[in-house]
Motif scaffolding. Structure first.
Motif, PDB file in Angstrom:
ATOM      1  N   LYS A   1       3.407   0.607  19.597  1.00 56.52           N
ATOM      2  CA  LYS A   1       2.004   0.756  19.482  1.00 56.52           C
ATOM      3  C   LYS A   1       1.485   0.164  18.045  1.00 56.52           C
ATOM      4  O   LYS A   1       0.543  -0.458  17.937  1.00 56.52           O
ATOM      5  N   VAL A   2       2.207   0.146  17.156  1.00 54.18           N
ATOM      6  CA  VAL A   2       2.025  -0.406  15.826  1.00 54.18           C
ATOM      7  C   VAL A   2       1.741  -1.910  16.033  1.00 54.18           C
ATOM      8  O   VAL A   2       0.846  -2.628  15.802  1.00 54.18           O
ATOM      9  N   VAL A   3       3.089  -2.733  16.754  1.00 57.04           N
ATOM     10  CA  VAL A   3       2.780  -3.910  17.018  1.00 57.04           C
ATOM     11  C   VAL A   3       1.527  -4.472  17.762  1.00 57.04           C
ATOM     12  O   VAL A   3       0.874  -5.342  17.627  1.00 57.04           O
ATOM     13  N   GLU A   4       1.471  -3.378  18.866  1.00 53.86           N
ATOM     14  CA  GLU A   4       0.133  -3.581  19.468  1.00 53.86           C
ATOM     15  C   GLU A   4      -1.367  -3.659  18.865  1.00 53.86           C
ATOM     16  O   GLU A   4      -2.178  -4.354  19.428  1.00 53.86           O
ATOM     17  N   SER A   5      -1.249  -2.925  17.909  1.00 54.51           N
ATOM     18  CA  SER A   5      -2.404  -3.096  16.996  1.00 54.51           C
ATOM     19  C   SER A   5      -2.875  -4.277  16.567  1.00 54.51           C
ATOM     20  O   SER A   5      -3.980  -4.710  16.217  1.00 54.51           O
ATOM     21  N   GLY A   6      -1.692  -5.243  16.249  1.00 57.08           N
ATOM     22  CA  GLY A   6      -2.246  -6.531  15.621  1.00 57.08           C
ATOM     23  C   GLY A   6      -2.359  -6.533  14.200  1.00 57.08           C
ATOM     24  O   GLY A   6      -2.682  -7.327  13.526  1.00 57.08           O
ATOM     25  N   GLU A   7      -2.130  -5.223  13.519  1.00 54.61           N
ATOM     26  CA  GLU A   7      -2.476  -5.182  12.373  1.00 54.61           C
ATOM     27  C   GLU A   7      -1.014  -5.085  11.533  1.00 54.61           C
ATOM     28  O   GLU A   7      -1.178  -5.297  10.095  1.00 54.61           O
TER      29      GLU A   7
ATOM     30  N   THR B   1       8.450  -9.366   3.324  1.00 54.75           N
ATOM     31  CA  THR B   1       8.921 -10.688   2.861  1.00 54.75           C
ATOM     32  C   THR B   1       8.423 -11.676   2.269  1.00 54.75           C
ATOM     33  O   THR B   1       8.513 -12.479   1.465  1.00 54.75           O
ATOM     34  N   SER B   2       7.027 -11.273   2.406  1.00 58.35           N
ATOM     35  CA  SER B   2       6.006 -12.389   1.808  1.00 58.35           C
ATOM     36  C   SER B   2       5.707 -11.873   0.369  1.00 58.35           C
ATOM     37  O   SER B   2       5.245 -10.762   0.287  1.00 58.35           O
ATOM     38  N   HIS B   3       5.595 -13.069  -0.584  1.00 63.59           N
ATOM     39  CA  HIS B   3       4.928 -12.712  -1.818  1.00 63.59           C
ATOM     40  C   HIS B   3       3.684 -12.290  -1.955  1.00 63.59           C
ATOM     41  O   HIS B   3       3.157 -12.060  -2.836  1.00 63.59           O
ATOM     42  N   LEU B   4       3.129 -12.518  -0.764  1.00 61.63           N
ATOM     43  CA  LEU B   4       1.641 -12.321  -0.783  1.00 61.63           C
ATOM     44  C   LEU B   4       1.271 -10.860  -0.215  1.00 61.63           C
ATOM     45  O   LEU B   4       0.141 -10.406  -0.357  1.00 61.63           O
ATOM     46  N   THR B   5       2.270 -10.023   0.178  1.00 62.26           N
ATOM     47  CA  THR B   5       2.155  -8.760   0.342  1.00 62.26           C
ATOM     48  C   THR B   5       1.565  -8.052  -0.676  1.00 62.26           C
ATOM     49  O   THR B   5       2.138  -8.022  -1.640  1.00 62.26           O
ATOM     50  N   GLY B   6       0.353  -7.257  -0.247  1.00 66.30           N
ATOM     51  CA  GLY B   6      -0.219  -6.438  -1.658  1.00 66.30           C
ATOM     52  C   GLY B   6      -0.388  -4.801  -1.061  1.00 66.30           C
ATOM     53  O   GLY B   6       0.023  -4.547  -0.066  1.00 66.30           O
ATOM     54  N   ALA B   7      -0.591  -4.118  -1.985  1.00 68.14           N
ATOM     55  CA  ALA B   7      -0.882  -2.619  -1.719  1.00 68.14           C
ATOM     56  C   ALA B   7      -1.924  -2.477  -0.467  1.00 68.14           C
ATOM     57  O   ALA B   7      -1.646  -1.544   0.349  1.00 68.14           O
ATOM     58  N   ASP B   8      -2.631  -3.206  -0.253  1.00 70.64           N
ATOM     59  CA  ASP B   8      -3.792  -3.048   0.744  1.00 70.64           C
ATOM     60  C   ASP B   8      -2.778  -3.218   2.033  1.00 70.64           C
ATOM     61  O   ASP B   8      -3.132  -2.614   3.071  1.00 70.64           O
ATOM     62  N   ASP B   9      -2.031  -4.143   2.031  1.00 71.15           N
ATOM     63  CA  ASP B   9      -0.922  -4.415   3.192  1.00 71.15           C
ATOM     64  C   ASP B   9      -0.322  -3.161   3.708  1.00 71.15           C
ATOM     65  O   ASP B   9       0.072  -2.772   4.814  1.00 71.15           O
ATOM     66  N   LEU B  10       0.550  -2.752   2.492  1.00 72.52           N
ATOM     67  CA  LEU B  10       1.243  -1.410   2.745  1.00 72.52           C
ATOM     68  C   LEU B  10       0.243  -0.467   3.214  1.00 72.52           C
ATOM     69  O   LEU B  10       0.874   0.460   4.003  1.00 72.52           O
ATOM     70  N   THR B  11      -0.947  -0.182   2.774  1.00 69.65           N
ATOM     71  CA  THR B  11      -1.702   0.878   3.380  1.00 69.65           C
ATOM     72  C   THR B  11      -1.893   0.572   4.753  1.00 69.65           C
ATOM     73  O   THR B  11      -1.987   2.089   5.446  1.00 69.65           O
ATOM     74  N   THR B  12      -2.355  -0.472   5.092  1.00 69.61           N
ATOM     75  CA  THR B  12      -2.521  -0.738   6.422  1.00 69.61           C
ATOM     76  C   THR B  12      -1.235  -0.342   7.335  1.00 69.61           C
ATOM     77  O   THR B  12      -1.403   0.342   8.377  1.00 69.61           O
TER      78      THR B  12
ATOM     79  N   LEU C   1       1.106   3.151  11.191  1.00 63.79           N
ATOM     80  CA  LEU C   1       2.261   4.102  11.657  1.00 63.79           C
ATOM     81  C   LEU C   1       1.893   5.501  12.004  1.00 63.79           C
ATOM     82  O   LEU C   1       2.123   5.765  12.963  1.00 63.79           O
ATOM     83  N   ASP C   2       0.660   5.898  11.071  1.00 65.75           N
ATOM     84  CA  ASP C   2       0.285   7.162  11.606  1.00 65.75           C
ATOM     85  C   ASP C   2      -0.377   7.332  12.766  1.00 65.75           C
ATOM     86  O   ASP C   2      -0.120   8.276  13.553  1.00 65.75           O
ATOM     87  N   ALA C   3      -1.281   6.339  12.926  1.00 68.50           N
ATOM     88  CA  ALA C   3      -1.876   6.476  14.094  1.00 68.50           C
ATOM     89  C   ALA C   3      -0.991   6.221  15.384  1.00 68.50           C
ATOM     90  O   ALA C   3      -1.363   6.709  16.403  1.00 68.50           O
ATOM     91  N   ALA C   4      -0.114   5.157  15.228  1.00 69.71           N
ATOM     92  CA  ALA C   4       1.021   5.205  16.334  1.00 69.71           C
ATOM     93  C   ALA C   4       1.654   6.481  16.757  1.00 69.71           C
ATOM     94  O   ALA C   4       2.069   6.931  17.664  1.00 69.71           O
ATOM     95  N   ARG C   5       2.023   7.220  15.609  1.00 67.27           N
ATOM     96  CA  ARG C   5       2.931   8.300  15.761  1.00 67.27           C
ATOM     97  C   ARG C   5       1.849   9.518  16.617  1.00 67.27           C
ATOM     98  O   ARG C   5       2.401  10.103  17.475  1.00 67.27           O
TER      99      ARG C   5
END
Length: 79
Positions: A27-33, A52-63, A68-72
């Protein structure tokens, strides 16, 4: 890499726990997010998140957490 497990799903049989965690990952992967995958750790099902990306930020973790919550919720309560 970060691995998480749902306690209720972890209490199920090994194959039922694997099926639940796999369905959530799908479900998470199917979201495309975001992208996560199921993994077995010491024989137990879990969800693996690899940041793994140095570009990963707090907004990415929130997404990721939101997806994950929506998929559960979409998959439903384990068991």
């Amino acid at each position: 890499m970060i691995c998480v497990v749902d306690p209720a799903a972890d209490a199920l049989s090994g194959e039922d726990s694997w099926a639940w965690h796999s369905a959530v990952a799908t479900k998470v992967v199917e979201s495309g997010e975001a992208w996560i995958s199921p993994v077995r750790l010491a024989g137990r099902a879990a969800l693996r998140m690899c940041l793994t990306s140095h570009l990963t930020g707090a907004d990415d973790l929130t997404t990721l957490v939101d997806e994950l919550d929506a998929a559960r919720h979409a998959v439903g309560t384990p068991g």
